[in-house]
Design a protein around this motif. Sequence first.
Motif, PDB file in Angstrom:
ATOM      1  N   ASP A 120      -1.745  -0.738  -1.843  1.00  0.00           N
ATOM      2  CA  ASP A 120      -0.333  -0.441  -2.096  1.00  0.00           C
ATOM      3  C   ASP A 120       0.395  -1.727  -2.487  1.00  0.00           C
ATOM      4  O   ASP A 120       0.865  -2.477  -1.637  1.00  0.00           O
ATOM      5  CB  ASP A 120       0.299   0.171  -0.843  1.00  0.00           C
ATOM      6  CG  ASP A 120       1.711   0.678  -1.095  1.00  0.00           C
ATOM      7  OD1 ASP A 120       2.310   0.295  -2.121  1.00  0.00           O
ATOM      8  OD2 ASP A 120       2.231   1.446  -0.263  1.00  0.00           O
ATOM      9  N   THR A 125       0.895   1.279  -8.801  1.00  0.00           N
ATOM     10  CA  THR A 125       0.705   1.854  -7.471  1.00  0.00           C
ATOM     11  C   THR A 125       0.933   3.354  -7.469  1.00  0.00           C
ATOM     12  O   THR A 125       0.159   4.117  -6.878  1.00  0.00           O
ATOM     13  CB  THR A 125       1.664   1.189  -6.461  1.00  0.00           C
ATOM     14  OG1 THR A 125       1.364  -0.208  -6.391  1.00  0.00           O
ATOM     15  CG2 THR A 125       1.492   1.788  -5.066  1.00  0.00           C
ATOM     16  N   ARG A 126       1.994   3.798  -8.130  1.00  0.00           N
ATOM     17  CA  ARG A 126       2.317   5.230  -8.155  1.00  0.00           C
ATOM     18  C   ARG A 126       1.259   6.027  -8.934  1.00  0.00           C
ATOM     19  O   ARG A 126       0.833   7.100  -8.506  1.00  0.00           O
ATOM     20  CB  ARG A 126       3.703   5.450  -8.775  1.00  0.00           C
ATOM     21  CG  ARG A 126       4.826   4.788  -8.010  1.00  0.00           C
ATOM     22  CD  ARG A 126       4.847   5.200  -6.541  1.00  0.00           C
ATOM     23  NE  ARG A 126       5.853   4.478  -5.787  1.00  0.00           N
ATOM     24  CZ  ARG A 126       5.679   3.982  -4.574  1.00  0.00           C
ATOM     25  NH1 ARG A 126       4.501   4.135  -3.973  1.00  0.00           N
ATOM     26  NH2 ARG A 126       6.634   3.348  -3.943  1.00  0.00           N
ATOM     27  N   VAL A 127       0.842   5.498 -10.078  1.00  0.00           N
ATOM     28  CA  VAL A 127      -0.159   6.188 -10.896  1.00  0.00           C
ATOM     29  C   VAL A 127      -1.488   6.281 -10.150  1.00  0.00           C
ATOM     30  O   VAL A 127      -2.133   7.333 -10.119  1.00  0.00           O
ATOM     31  CB  VAL A 127      -0.359   5.460 -12.242  1.00  0.00           C
ATOM     32  CG1 VAL A 127      -1.567   6.016 -12.982  1.00  0.00           C
ATOM     33  CG2 VAL A 127       0.882   5.593 -13.108  1.00  0.00           C
ATOM     34  N   THR A 128      -1.904   5.161  -9.520  1.00  0.00           N
ATOM     35  CA  THR A 128      -3.177   5.134  -8.803  1.00  0.00           C
ATOM     36  C   THR A 128      -3.167   6.095  -7.624  1.00  0.00           C
ATOM     37  O   THR A 128      -4.143   6.810  -7.373  1.00  0.00           O
ATOM     38  CB  THR A 128      -3.494   3.709  -8.293  1.00  0.00           C
ATOM     39  OG1 THR A 128      -3.556   2.816  -9.405  1.00  0.00           O
ATOM     40  CG2 THR A 128      -4.825   3.674  -7.549  1.00  0.00           C
ATOM     41  N   SER A 129      -2.065   6.120  -6.881  1.00  0.00           N
ATOM     42  CA  SER A 129      -1.948   7.009  -5.731  1.00  0.00           C
ATOM     43  C   SER A 129      -2.074   8.470  -6.153  1.00  0.00           C
ATOM     44  O   SER A 129      -2.777   9.265  -5.518  1.00  0.00           O
ATOM     45  CB  SER A 129      -0.606   6.788  -5.037  1.00  0.00           C
ATOM     46  OG  SER A 129      -0.432   7.684  -3.962  1.00  0.00           O
ATOM     47  N   SER A 130      -1.428   8.817  -7.259  1.00  0.00           N
ATOM     48  CA  SER A 130      -1.473  10.192  -7.752  1.00  0.00           C
ATOM     49  C   SER A 130      -2.878  10.575  -8.217  1.00  0.00           C
ATOM     50  O   SER A 130      -3.389  11.653  -7.887  1.00  0.00           O
ATOM     51  CB  SER A 130      -0.485  10.346  -8.913  1.00  0.00           C
ATOM     52  OG  SER A 130      -0.569  11.619  -9.482  1.00  0.00           O
ATOM     53  N   LYS A 131      -3.515   9.680  -8.969  1.00  0.00           N
ATOM     54  CA  LYS A 131      -4.850   9.975  -9.486  1.00  0.00           C
ATOM     55  C   LYS A 131      -5.885  10.019  -8.367  1.00  0.00           C
ATOM     56  O   LYS A 131      -6.828  10.810  -8.414  1.00  0.00           O
ATOM     57  CB  LYS A 131      -5.243   8.933 -10.534  1.00  0.00           C
ATOM     58  CG  LYS A 131      -4.490   9.096 -11.841  1.00  0.00           C
ATOM     59  CD  LYS A 131      -5.055   8.238 -12.943  1.00  0.00           C
ATOM     60  CE  LYS A 131      -4.370   8.552 -14.267  1.00  0.00           C
ATOM     61  NZ  LYS A 131      -4.924   7.757 -15.384  1.00  0.00           N
ATOM     62  N   ARG A 132      -5.719   9.176  -7.365  1.00  0.00           N
ATOM     63  CA  ARG A 132      -6.664   9.179  -6.250  1.00  0.00           C
ATOM     64  C   ARG A 132      -6.639  10.529  -5.539  1.00  0.00           C
ATOM     65  O   ARG A 132      -7.689  11.096  -5.223  1.00  0.00           O
ATOM     66  CB  ARG A 132      -6.322   8.062  -5.258  1.00  0.00           C
ATOM     67  CG  ARG A 132      -7.244   8.046  -4.045  1.00  0.00           C
ATOM     68  CD  ARG A 132      -6.799   7.012  -3.034  1.00  0.00           C
ATOM     69  NE  ARG A 132      -7.597   7.116  -1.821  1.00  0.00           N
ATOM     70  CZ  ARG A 132      -7.398   6.373  -0.724  1.00  0.00           C
ATOM     71  NH1 ARG A 132      -6.441   5.487  -0.710  1.00  0.00           N
ATOM     72  NH2 ARG A 132      -8.149   6.531   0.339  1.00  0.00           N
ATOM     73  N   LYS A 133      -5.459  11.073  -5.323  1.00  0.00           N
ATOM     74  CA  LYS A 133      -5.330  12.359  -4.650  1.00  0.00           C
ATOM     75  C   LYS A 133      -5.996  13.481  -5.455  1.00  0.00           C
ATOM     76  O   LYS A 133      -6.659  14.360  -4.894  1.00  0.00           O
ATOM     77  CB  LYS A 133      -3.856  12.689  -4.419  1.00  0.00           C
ATOM     78  CG  LYS A 133      -3.173  11.804  -3.384  1.00  0.00           C
ATOM     79  CD  LYS A 133      -1.694  12.134  -3.260  1.00  0.00           C
ATOM     80  CE  LYS A 133      -1.013  11.216  -2.250  1.00  0.00           C
ATOM     81  NZ  LYS A 133       0.459  11.479  -2.178  1.00  0.00           N
ATOM     82  N   SER A 134      -5.837  13.429  -6.773  1.00  0.00           N
ATOM     83  CA  SER A 134      -6.375  14.498  -7.611  1.00  0.00           C
ATOM     84  C   SER A 134      -7.884  14.387  -7.802  1.00  0.00           C
ATOM     85  O   SER A 134      -8.534  15.361  -8.173  1.00  0.00           O
ATOM     86  CB  SER A 134      -5.686  14.484  -8.983  1.00  0.00           C
ATOM     87  OG  SER A 134      -6.002  13.299  -9.698  1.00  0.00           O
TER      88      SER A 134
END
Length: 265
Positions: free
Chosen positions: A184, A209-218
């Motif tokens: 983060d 950070t925001r893009v990575t967090s979203s892609k990690r969840k998906s």
Amino acid sequence: MSKKLGIALGAGGARGVAHVGFLRALEEANIRADYVTGCSMGAIVGACYCAGVPMEQLHDVALSLKLSRIAAFNVNPIRSSGLMRLNKAHKLLEDILGGDKQFSELQTPFSCVATDLISGKTVELKEGSVIDAALASGTVPGAFSPAEMNGMFLVDGGVLERVPVRELKKMGAEVIVAVDVLGDLVAISQERPSNLIETFLRYIDVIDTRVTSSKRKSRMRSIDLWLEPELGEMDQYKVKQLDYAYEKGYELGKANVGKIGELIG
């Protein structure tokens, strides 16, 4: 028969030296990746690993890195679209790899990602010059001049794809281990930027950070192990504390060789 292991080495600047320690720990446990993908610093480390560069040599090079060894300032940064150029880094990698290696010459299948500013998409690089591809993957916008390749205007892959796990699946990996050395970025440092460059880099970090967090969840269903070394507030943009990053990566590898061994059978 062991399952095919794929390792995704994420972007991370100076923090990316942790990848070297992580891979060293796996090697000591007789675990070697069958496929590797990388982004930015992860692309550079991954390229060296897949070319068969001895881990001891990679360790020595990583810990002796200095900005003066990898970049030179552009005379006209506005026209060059970047403060610096990576010509020195190209020469350094040639020395390490024993020449300008092609992807087809690598011992282990490898690919890396960059961001094309023309199409606005993530581009997977897996043919031609390994060095050109790895450096394009690590071309931080504004800091370094973009790489022009096959009609594309390429910058750091981390803008859209910090940890390239999707590419591993396409390569044939059955077990996917992702190593994210940035975590983060927003929480790591909340100091107010003090100049134009720091403001721009902070802007990139927030988006990243925001893009990575979203892609990690998906994509968690396709990731067997997501790992993050404990690097505290280490600044990815300052070439300092490299031995600290290496040790933390090594500790991460040691702590997870058992899990990885179980996953690949």
